[in-house]
Design an enzyme around this catalytic site. Structure first.
Site, PDB file in Angstrom:
ATOM      1  N   TYR A   6       5.540 -56.702 -22.679  1.00  0.00           N
ATOM      2  CA  TYR A   6       6.379 -57.888 -22.570  1.00  0.00           C
ATOM      3  C   TYR A   6       7.503 -57.505 -21.615  1.00  0.00           C
ATOM      4  O   TYR A   6       8.258 -56.563 -21.905  1.00  0.00           O
ATOM      5  CB  TYR A   6       7.001 -58.275 -23.922  1.00  0.00           C
ATOM      6  CG  TYR A   6       6.058 -58.188 -25.111  1.00  0.00           C
ATOM      7  CD1 TYR A   6       4.905 -58.971 -25.181  1.00  0.00           C
ATOM      8  CD2 TYR A   6       6.335 -57.333 -26.185  1.00  0.00           C
ATOM      9  CE1 TYR A   6       4.054 -58.892 -26.281  1.00  0.00           C
ATOM     10  CE2 TYR A   6       5.492 -57.252 -27.279  1.00  0.00           C
ATOM     11  CZ  TYR A   6       4.355 -58.024 -27.327  1.00  0.00           C
ATOM     12  OH  TYR A   6       3.516 -57.938 -28.407  1.00  0.00           O
ATOM     13  N   ASP A  28       6.148 -65.226 -11.718  1.00  0.00           N
ATOM     14  CA  ASP A  28       5.152 -64.659 -12.626  1.00  0.00           C
ATOM     15  C   ASP A  28       3.738 -64.676 -12.047  1.00  0.00           C
ATOM     16  O   ASP A  28       3.535 -64.958 -10.869  1.00  0.00           O
ATOM     17  CB  ASP A  28       5.223 -65.354 -13.992  1.00  0.00           C
ATOM     18  CG  ASP A  28       4.733 -66.797 -13.907  1.00  0.00           C
ATOM     19  OD1 ASP A  28       3.894 -67.097 -13.042  1.00  0.00           O
ATOM     20  OD2 ASP A  28       5.193 -67.624 -14.714  1.00  0.00           O
TER      21      ASP A  28
HETATM   22  C1  LIG Z   1       1.815 -57.070 -15.991  1.00  0.00           C
HETATM   23  C2  LIG Z   1       1.800 -57.841 -17.277  1.00  0.00           C
HETATM   24  C3  LIG Z   1       2.995 -58.415 -17.738  1.00  0.00           C
HETATM   25  C4  LIG Z   1       3.005 -59.137 -18.928  1.00  0.00           C
HETATM   26  N1  LIG Z   1       4.172 -59.700 -19.349  1.00  0.00           N
HETATM   27  C5  LIG Z   1       4.208 -60.376 -20.520  1.00  0.00           C
HETATM   28  C6  LIG Z   1       5.438 -60.916 -20.995  1.00  0.00           C
HETATM   29  O1  LIG Z   1       6.470 -60.836 -20.353  1.00  0.00           O
HETATM   30  N2  LIG Z   1       5.426 -61.537 -22.206  1.00  0.00           N
HETATM   31  C7  LIG Z   1       4.287 -61.665 -22.959  1.00  0.00           C
HETATM   32  O2  LIG Z   1       4.350 -62.211 -24.064  1.00  0.00           O
HETATM   33  N3  LIG Z   1       3.098 -61.194 -22.510  1.00  0.00           N
HETATM   34  C8  LIG Z   1       3.038 -60.540 -21.317  1.00  0.00           C
HETATM   35  N4  LIG Z   1       1.853 -60.023 -20.873  1.00  0.00           N
HETATM   36  C9  LIG Z   1       0.639 -60.222 -21.655  1.00  0.00           C
HETATM   37  C10 LIG Z   1       0.614 -59.347 -22.883  1.00  0.00           C
HETATM   38  O3  LIG Z   1       0.831 -57.992 -22.551  1.00  0.00           O
HETATM   39  C11 LIG Z   1      -0.739 -59.491 -23.590  1.00  0.00           C
HETATM   40  O4  LIG Z   1      -0.870 -60.826 -23.988  1.00  0.00           O
HETATM   41  C12 LIG Z   1      -0.898 -58.550 -24.773  1.00  0.00           C
HETATM   42  O5  LIG Z   1      -2.131 -58.796 -25.379  1.00  0.00           O
HETATM   43  C13 LIG Z   1       0.210 -58.742 -25.769  1.00  0.00           C
HETATM   44  O6  LIG Z   1       0.032 -57.886 -26.843  1.00  0.00           O
HETATM   45  P1  LIG Z   1      -0.064 -58.450 -28.325  1.00  0.00           P
HETATM   46  O7  LIG Z   1      -1.309 -59.289 -28.369  1.00  0.00           O
HETATM   47  O8  LIG Z   1      -0.171 -57.224 -29.132  1.00  0.00           O
HETATM   48  O9  LIG Z   1       1.158 -59.224 -28.569  1.00  0.00           O
HETATM   49  C14 LIG Z   1       1.818 -59.308 -19.674  1.00  0.00           C
HETATM   50  C15 LIG Z   1       0.632 -58.728 -19.212  1.00  0.00           C
HETATM   51  C16 LIG Z   1       0.625 -58.014 -18.028  1.00  0.00           C
HETATM   52  C17 LIG Z   1      -0.665 -57.433 -17.550  1.00  0.00           C
END
Ligand SMILES: Cc1cc2nc3c(=O)[nH]c(=O)nc-3n(C[C@H](O)[C@H](O)[C@H](O)COP(=O)(O)O)c2cc1C
Length: 495
Positions: free
Chosen positions: A175, A284
């Site tokens: 995040y 983004d």
């Molecule tokens: C480069 C990158 C940046 C990301 N930034 C965010 C973010 O700012 N906020 C968010 O909620 N998910 C973001 N994501 C997606 C989450 O990392 C992804 O949905 C992940 O599965 C979240 O983990 P969780 O399912 O355990 O919450 C990003 C993914 C990538 C590849």
């Protein structure tokens, strides 16, 4: 060196294979490095290690490390990325053992899962240096400003680790963190993600803050796990072990949050759950600046740990396909066997890179009954993060979802808009989707592009697909080969 040992091990492994290029020109993490990383990615270029970082002596910056699926697959030592998902579903689940030998074999297979379990170690490699909050440690890290109108510098690939206050289970998600000053940030965990769920659980318990260990830079398997959609309550660091092929090592910080032991940098701090502050704008992965300034919780940093001669890894966003599209494709491949376990009718899936992962999914199915395509759409819209997918196109098993031309043919020829579109007006949605009508709230579109059964077609049979006479087809195929000898194909639609 094991390619999945840590970030520097991975970089050395890339170097030996000539898959990473060193850049010695002085470049700033504010706009310059992000611009270079994007351009290199769009041009089909390699991973980069930048060794001369303006205003950040002693640091190196790595980027575009998720260069291609092939490199990632080789680094993770598998023949196919799908093998990783298969590790979670041992064949013993599907073959009831009938003999004692088979029973012992099945037990062994289940035991093997234990090698993916995380373990705690007393010291991590990130503990070589410590900077306390009073010395403004965030000012000393070369966080990127990726687009001119971004609201500030951002940690763009922070692995934000918390323990769920209800169950103690470990969450780890990427995040982004907006840097406010030397010791404060904003954690952008979107409402559908596990970090935000931990926040809800903590608020229900009357807590004001939760401890975090934000780990920056690790081996590729751990970093891929952090972006993988593993449903709560599966421990996220267990899944990191599944991807790596062996358990991840953690270090418990003084604040009680677990950090990745091989990280380059670890930020120890607290997320202040009720102190919500403006976050953004940020350019983004949809290629837009986020709708300015949603509110997210404040991060207070207590201290930062870092390795000697640290390497900062940052990812950059912008219109697809960039590095995150490669991560998305890897996640798709790893999860394909898991989707198949839940939905055996699914033949193939394709999240096209330009569809921003949450924008568009094409799925082919072995259709058996009327309404089958809509059943699959409903299932996927009810399943973890695949529920965030905005548009789902379902095609028959003989249309490859990766063959976009064939998909267009199926949509054009098989869809009757009155009958085959599913429109959900008002549904949860990817928080960043520029088409949302409110925060994390938009709509869904399903397109049933399968051939219809009589029950779906006012009792009428679907027209028969044309097919060559097999004898003639074989004869003509030989003739064709002769005709085409030494000729390339003509691009018929190029003027
Ligand atoms: C480069 C990158 C940046 C990301 N930034 C965010 C973010 O700012 N906020 C968010 O909620 N998910 C973001 N994501 C997606 C989450 O990392 C992804 O949905 C992940 O599965 C979240 O983990 P969780 O399912 O355990 O919450 C990003 C993914 C990538 C590849």
């Amino acid at each position: 060196m094991d390619p999945v040992e840590d970030l520097r091990g991975y970089i050395d492994w890339l170097r030996k294979r000539n898959e990473i290029v060193e850049v010695g020109e002085p470049l700033s993490p504010e706009l310059e490095i992000p611009s270079l990383l994007r351009k290199v990615m769009y041009s089909g270029g390699p991973a980069l290690l930048l060794t001369n970082i303006k205003d950040f002596d002693g640091w190196r910056v790595a980027g575009n490390l998720f260069t291609s699926l092939r490199i990632l697959r080789e680094a993770l030592s598998v023949n196919k990325l799908e093998e990783i998902g298969e590790r979670l579903i041992p064949s013993a689940f599907f073959q009831p053992p009938s003999s004692t030998i088979q029973k012992v074999k099945a037990a062994g297979e289940l035991m093997r899962l234990s090698k993916y379990l995380p373990s705690f170690v007393s010291k991590g490699s990130f503990e070589e240096n410590v900077i306390e909050a009073a010395k403004n440690p965030l000012d000393k890290i070369p966080f990127f400003r990726t687009w001119p109108k971004d609201g500030g510098r951002y940690a763009t690939f922070p692995m934000v680790i918390t323990r769920d206050p209800e169950s103690g289970i470990v969450n780890m998600g990427v995040y982004r963190v907006m840097i406010l000053d030397g010791k404060r940030g904003v954690v952008h965990w979107q409402v559908h993600k596990r970090g935000a769920l931990a926040q809800s659980h903590a608020l229900e318990k009357g807590m004001e803050e939760i401890p975090v260990a934000i780990s920056l830079g690790s081996d590729p398997g751990t970093m891929l796990a952090a972006v993988s959609p593993i449903p709560y309550p599966i421990d996220k660091t267990l899944f990191a072990g599944v991807i790596r092929g062996r358990g991840v090592e953690l270090v418990e910080l003084p604040n009680g949050a677990p950090a990745i032991s091989n990280a380059e940098v670890v930020i120890e701090g607290r997320v202040r759950l009720k102190e919500l502050v403006n976050e953004g704008p940020f350019g983004d992965h949809w290629g837009y600046y986020d709708k300015p300034t949603e509110k997210y919780p404040l991060l207070l940093v207590d201290r930062v740990y870092l390795r000697d001669e640290p390497i900062y890894y940052g990812s950059v966003t912008g219109a697809p396909p960039l590095e995150d599209a490669v991560m998305g494709k890897a996640v798709e491949r790893i999860f394909k066997p898991i989707i198949n376990t839940l939905l055996p009718e699914v033949v193939e899936i394709n999240y096209p890179p330009e569809g921003v992962f949450q924008g568009l999914l094409i799925v082919s199915i072995k259709k058996r009954f009327p309404g089958h395509a809509k059943k699959v759409m409903s299932a996927l819209w009810g399943l973890g993060q695949s529920s965030l997918t905005k548009i789902i196109i379902v095609v028959d098993h003989d249309v490859d979802p990766n063959d976009i031309g064939k998909v267009i043919w199926a949509v054009s020829s098989n869809v009757n808009p009155q009958r085959d579109l599913v429109v959900i007006e008002g549904s949860h949605s990817d928080a960043l989707d520029p088409a949302n009508i409110a925060h994390s709230y938009g709509g869904k579109l399903g397109i049933d592009a399968t051939r219809k059964l009589p029950e779906e077609n006012l009792g009428k049979e679907w027209p028969e697909l044309v097919e060559e006479d097999p004898t003639i087809a074989q004869k003509v195929a030989q003739l064709l080969q002769k005709l085409m000898e030494g000729r390339g194909g003509i691009d018929r639609f190029k003027e």
